[in-house]
Scaffold this motif. Structure first.
Motif, PDB file in Angstrom:
ATOM      1  N   ALA A 181       3.863   8.353  -0.064  1.00 61.62           N
ATOM      2  CA  ALA A 181       4.322   9.063   0.331  1.00 61.62           C
ATOM      3  C   ALA A 181       4.563  10.143   0.051  1.00 61.62           C
ATOM      4  CB  ALA A 181       5.734   8.583  -0.466  1.00 61.62           C
ATOM      5  N   GLU A 182       3.986  11.008  -0.739  1.00 60.69           N
ATOM      6  CA  GLU A 182       4.223  12.628  -1.300  1.00 60.69           C
ATOM      7  C   GLU A 182       3.193  12.848  -0.149  1.00 60.69           C
ATOM      8  OE1 GLU A 182       3.949  13.210  -5.526  1.00 60.69           O
ATOM      9  OE2 GLU A 182       6.434  12.461  -5.945  1.00 60.69           O
ATOM     10  N   ASN A 183       2.453  12.985   0.111  1.00 55.42           N
ATOM     11  CA  ASN A 183       1.101  13.597   1.346  1.00 55.42           C
ATOM     12  C   ASN A 183       1.227  13.305   2.843  1.00 55.42           C
ATOM     13  OD1 ASN A 183      -0.072  15.291  -0.506  1.00 55.42           O
ATOM     14  ND2 ASN A 183      -0.904  12.980  -1.420  1.00 55.42           N
ATOM     15  N   THR A 184       2.534  12.094   3.057  1.00 55.47           N
ATOM     16  CA  THR A 184       2.727  11.758   4.063  1.00 55.47           C
ATOM     17  C   THR A 184       4.667  12.612   4.605  1.00 55.47           C
ATOM     18  OG1 THR A 184       3.852   9.809   3.743  1.00 55.47           O
ATOM     19  CG2 THR A 184       1.335   9.804   4.676  1.00 55.47           C
ATOM     20  N   ALA A 185       4.683  13.024   6.063  1.00 56.56           N
ATOM     21  CA  ALA A 185       6.011  13.487   6.455  1.00 56.56           C
ATOM     22  C   ALA A 185       6.840  12.251   6.491  1.00 56.56           C
ATOM     23  CB  ALA A 185       5.888  14.125   7.566  1.00 56.56           C
ATOM     24  N   ARG A 186       6.863  11.203   6.610  1.00 51.78           N
ATOM     25  CA  ARG A 186       8.034  10.076   6.904  1.00 51.78           C
ATOM     26  C   ARG A 186       7.850   8.940   6.317  1.00 51.78           C
ATOM     27  NH1 ARG A 186       6.471   9.564  13.260  1.00 51.78           N
ATOM     28  NH2 ARG A 186       4.713   8.785  12.243  1.00 51.78           N
ATOM     29  N   ILE A 187       6.976   8.845   5.401  1.00 51.03           N
ATOM     30  CA  ILE A 187       6.968   7.687   4.850  1.00 51.03           C
ATOM     31  C   ILE A 187       8.040   7.675   3.651  1.00 51.03           C
ATOM     32  CG2 ILE A 187       5.576   6.156   2.873  1.00 51.03           C
ATOM     33  CD1 ILE A 187       3.065   6.749   4.167  1.00 51.03           C
ATOM     34  N   PRO A 188       8.913   7.078   3.471  1.00 50.34           N
ATOM     35  CA  PRO A 188      10.171   7.078   2.178  1.00 50.34           C
ATOM     36  C   PRO A 188       9.347   6.616   0.995  1.00 50.34           C
ATOM     37  CG  PRO A 188      10.629   5.094   3.501  1.00 50.34           C
ATOM     38  CD  PRO A 188       9.540   5.811   3.934  1.00 50.34           C
ATOM     39  N   HIS A 189      10.097   7.166  -0.390  1.00 58.48           N
ATOM     40  CA  HIS A 189       9.930   6.676  -1.599  1.00 58.48           C
ATOM     41  C   HIS A 189      11.157   6.575  -2.234  1.00 58.48           C
ATOM     42  CE1 HIS A 189       7.640   5.039  -4.810  1.00 58.48           C
ATOM     43  NE2 HIS A 189       8.320   5.915  -5.702  1.00 58.48           N
ATOM     44  N   PRO A 190      11.499   4.633  -2.301  1.00 56.93           N
ATOM     45  CA  PRO A 190      10.548   3.681  -2.358  1.00 56.93           C
ATOM     46  C   PRO A 190      10.629   2.978  -2.017  1.00 56.93           C
ATOM     47  CG  PRO A 190      12.737   3.703  -3.666  1.00 56.93           C
ATOM     48  CD  PRO A 190      12.647   4.409  -3.308  1.00 56.93           C
ATOM     49  N   TYR A 191       9.352   2.845  -1.542  1.00 54.33           N
ATOM     50  CA  TYR A 191       9.282   2.217  -0.077  1.00 54.33           C
ATOM     51  C   TYR A 191       8.995   0.317  -0.017  1.00 54.33           C
ATOM     52  CZ  TYR A 191       6.642   1.671   4.765  1.00 54.33           C
ATOM     53  OH  TYR A 191       6.537   1.046   6.346  1.00 54.33           O
TER      54      TYR A 191
ATOM     55  N   LEU B  58       9.836  -3.278   1.574  1.00 53.03           N
ATOM     56  CA  LEU B  58       9.093  -4.758   2.888  1.00 53.03           C
ATOM     57  C   LEU B  58      10.232  -4.478   3.799  1.00 53.03           C
ATOM     58  CD1 LEU B  58       7.306  -6.525   3.614  1.00 53.03           C
ATOM     59  CD2 LEU B  58       9.257  -8.526   2.992  1.00 53.03           C
ATOM     60  N   ALA B  59      11.591  -4.100   4.367  1.00 52.85           N
ATOM     61  CA  ALA B  59      12.427  -3.603   5.121  1.00 52.85           C
ATOM     62  C   ALA B  59      11.820  -2.509   6.465  1.00 52.85           C
ATOM     63  CB  ALA B  59      13.665  -3.547   4.817  1.00 52.85           C
ATOM     64  N   ASP B  60      11.402  -1.122   5.268  1.00 53.05           N
ATOM     65  CA  ASP B  60      10.565  -0.206   5.648  1.00 53.05           C
ATOM     66  C   ASP B  60       9.511  -0.631   6.496  1.00 53.05           C
ATOM     67  OD1 ASP B  60      12.520   1.573   4.291  1.00 53.05           O
ATOM     68  OD2 ASP B  60      11.573   0.999   2.666  1.00 53.05           O
ATOM     69  N   ALA B  61       8.529  -1.482   5.667  1.00 48.13           N
ATOM     70  CA  ALA B  61       7.696  -1.863   6.541  1.00 48.13           C
ATOM     71  C   ALA B  61       7.724  -2.118   7.622  1.00 48.13           C
ATOM     72  CB  ALA B  61       6.578  -2.154   6.172  1.00 48.13           C
ATOM     73  N   GLU B  62       8.225  -3.544   7.775  1.00 48.31           N
ATOM     74  CA  GLU B  62       9.111  -3.986   9.061  1.00 48.31           C
ATOM     75  C   GLU B  62       9.239  -3.122  10.165  1.00 48.31           C
ATOM     76  OE1 GLU B  62      11.867  -7.067   6.861  1.00 48.31           O
ATOM     77  OE2 GLU B  62       9.886  -8.180   6.748  1.00 48.31           O
ATOM     78  N   ASN B  63      10.441  -2.439   9.463  1.00 51.34           N
ATOM     79  CA  ASN B  63      10.891  -0.748  10.676  1.00 51.34           C
ATOM     80  C   ASN B  63      10.194  -0.432  10.863  1.00 51.34           C
ATOM     81  OD1 ASN B  63      13.408  -2.292  10.127  1.00 51.34           O
ATOM     82  ND2 ASN B  63      13.551  -0.670   8.937  1.00 51.34           N
ATOM     83  N   PHE B  64       8.671  -0.128  10.708  1.00 46.05           N
ATOM     84  CA  PHE B  64       7.524   0.635  10.789  1.00 46.05           C
ATOM     85  C   PHE B  64       6.590  -0.574  11.991  1.00 46.05           C
ATOM     86  CE2 PHE B  64       3.030   0.859   9.888  1.00 46.05           C
ATOM     87  CZ  PHE B  64       2.722   2.084  10.980  1.00 46.05           C
ATOM     88  N   ILE B  65       6.871  -1.072  11.487  1.00 47.62           N
ATOM     89  CA  ILE B  65       6.260  -2.282  12.491  1.00 47.62           C
ATOM     90  C   ILE B  65       6.714  -2.986  13.586  1.00 47.62           C
ATOM     91  CG2 ILE B  65       5.025  -4.661  12.900  1.00 47.62           C
ATOM     92  CD1 ILE B  65       4.123  -4.164   9.949  1.00 47.62           C
ATOM     93  N   THR B  66       8.118  -3.060  13.844  1.00 48.46           N
ATOM     94  CA  THR B  66       9.101  -3.665  14.864  1.00 48.46           C
ATOM     95  C   THR B  66       9.101  -2.465  16.061  1.00 48.46           C
ATOM     96  OG1 THR B  66      10.743  -2.858  14.031  1.00 48.46           O
ATOM     97  CG2 THR B  66      10.183  -5.323  13.846  1.00 48.46           C
ATOM     98  N   GLY B  67       8.865  -0.543  14.942  1.00 43.97           N
ATOM     99  CA  GLY B  67       8.884   0.182  15.758  1.00 43.97           C
ATOM    100  C   GLY B  67       8.003   0.649  16.109  1.00 43.97           C
TER     101      GLY B  67
ATOM    102  N   LEU C 155       0.997  -1.428   0.245  1.00 45.91           N
ATOM    103  CA  LEU C 155      -0.464   0.049  -0.140  1.00 45.91           C
ATOM    104  C   LEU C 155       0.729   1.706  -0.197  1.00 45.91           C
ATOM    105  CD1 LEU C 155      -2.559  -1.259   2.909  1.00 45.91           C
ATOM    106  CD2 LEU C 155      -3.091  -0.771   0.524  1.00 45.91           C
ATOM    107  N   ALA C 156       1.841   1.135   0.485  1.00 46.39           N
ATOM    108  CA  ALA C 156       2.866   2.605   0.684  1.00 46.39           C
ATOM    109  C   ALA C 156       3.443   2.802  -0.155  1.00 46.39           C
ATOM    110  CB  ALA C 156       3.881   2.578   2.480  1.00 46.39           C
ATOM    111  N   ALA C 157       3.489   1.953  -1.324  1.00 43.29           N
ATOM    112  CA  ALA C 157       4.802   1.608  -2.246  1.00 43.29           C
ATOM    113  C   ALA C 157       4.383   2.969  -3.416  1.00 43.29           C
ATOM    114  CB  ALA C 157       5.095   0.602  -2.901  1.00 43.29           C
ATOM    115  N   ASP C 158       2.871   2.979  -3.190  1.00 45.25           N
ATOM    116  CA  ASP C 158       2.502   4.397  -4.025  1.00 45.25           C
ATOM    117  C   ASP C 158       2.967   5.198  -4.204  1.00 45.25           C
ATOM    118  OD1 ASP C 158       0.562   5.921  -5.318  1.00 45.25           O
ATOM    119  OD2 ASP C 158      -0.461   4.335  -5.780  1.00 45.25           O
TER     120      ASP C 158
END
Length: 196
Positions: free
Chosen positions: A46-56, A58-67, A39-42
Motif C-alpha cells: 500500500a505504501e508504494n502504490t497510489a491507490r491501495i488503501p491500508h488496511p486492505y 476483502l471488500a476492497d479486492a472485490e471492488n477492485f475486481i468489479t471495477g 497479498l495487498a493487505a501488506d
C-alpha cells in the motif's frame, strides 16, 4: 433472442491473456478476491502504490475486481505464476498520459517477476494498443521499482508528488517515460505470447 453475457465474463474476454516465460497475465475474476486481498493487505504494498488503501480488506479486492476492465477504463491484469495470483498491473489514462502501474506480493519480490510483467505490459501497450509513449512512477523510497522501470527501458524525467491513499498524504515520486521509438530500438527482449 440474444442471451445476456454476465459482465464478469465480458470483462474477462475483453483483454487478451499475456504469457511470458514464467508468468501468465489475465483479467481478474471475483474468485481471485481472497488472494488479491491477502497479498495487498501488506502495508509495504500500500505504501508504494497510489491507490491501495491500508488496511486492505476483502471488500476492497472485490471492488477492485468489479471495477476492472470496464469499457473506456483502465486495462487491468492479475499477474499469476503456476495459476497462483502474485500481483497485479495495468494501463490507464492519467492526466492525459498513458500510465502503467504494477505491484507484487512481498514474498514474490526480488525474483524478476515485476520486470517480466512490465515488459509484457509495455509490449502489449505499444504493439496491440498502439500507444506512442508510456509513463510510470516509483516512490523515491522504492529503488527496486525504479530498477524495474529502468530495465524495461523507461527513462527518468524528474520528481513529482503523488497522493498516496494509504498514508493519507503526498509523497515524492520518481517519474519515468518510455517512447515507442526507444522501446523498438531495444534488443534482446524475450517475445511475449498472446493466448487470446
Amino acid at each position: 433472442m440474444l442471451e445476456e453475457i454476465p459482465s464478469e465474463s465480458f470483462r474477462e474476454a475483453s483483454i487478451p491473456v499475456l504469457e511470458t516465460e514464467r508468468l501468465t497475465m489475465r483479467a481478474p475474476r471475483l474468485a481471485d478476491a481472497k488472494a488479491v486481498s491477502m497479498l495487498a493487505a501488506d502495508r509495504r504494498i500500500a505504501e508504494n502504490t497510489a491507490r491501495i488503501p491500508h488496511p486492505y480488506r476483502l471488500a476492497d479486492a472485490e471492488n477492485f475486481i468489479t471495477g476492472a476492465n470496464k469499457p473506456g477504463g483502465e486495462c487491468v491484469y492479475l499477474i499469476t505464476r503456476a495459476k497462483t495470483v502474485i500481483g497485479a498491473c495495468g494501463i490507464a489514462q492519467q492526466d492525459g498520459a498513458i500510465e502503467i502501474g504494477y505491484w507484487l506480493g512481498v514474498e514474490h519480490w526480488g525474483k524478476g517477476y515485476a520486470t517480466e510483467a512490465v515488459h509484457a505490459l509495455v509490449d502489449y501497450a505499444f504493439t496491440d494498443l498502439g500507444h506512442t509513449a508510456l509513463h510510470a512512477g516509483a516512490r523515491v523510497t522504492n529503488p527496486a521499482s525504479r530498477r524495474v522501470l529502468e530495465k524495461c527501458g523507461f527513462q527518468w524525467t524528474g520528481v513529482g508528488l503523488y497522493r498516496i491513499h494509504s498514508i493519507k498524504s503526498s509523497a515524492p515520486i520518481d517519474r519515468f517515460r518510455l517512447d515507442h521509438g526507444i522501446w523498438s530500438a531495444l534488443k534482446g527482449w524475450a517475445p511475449m505470447k498472446r493466448v487470446s
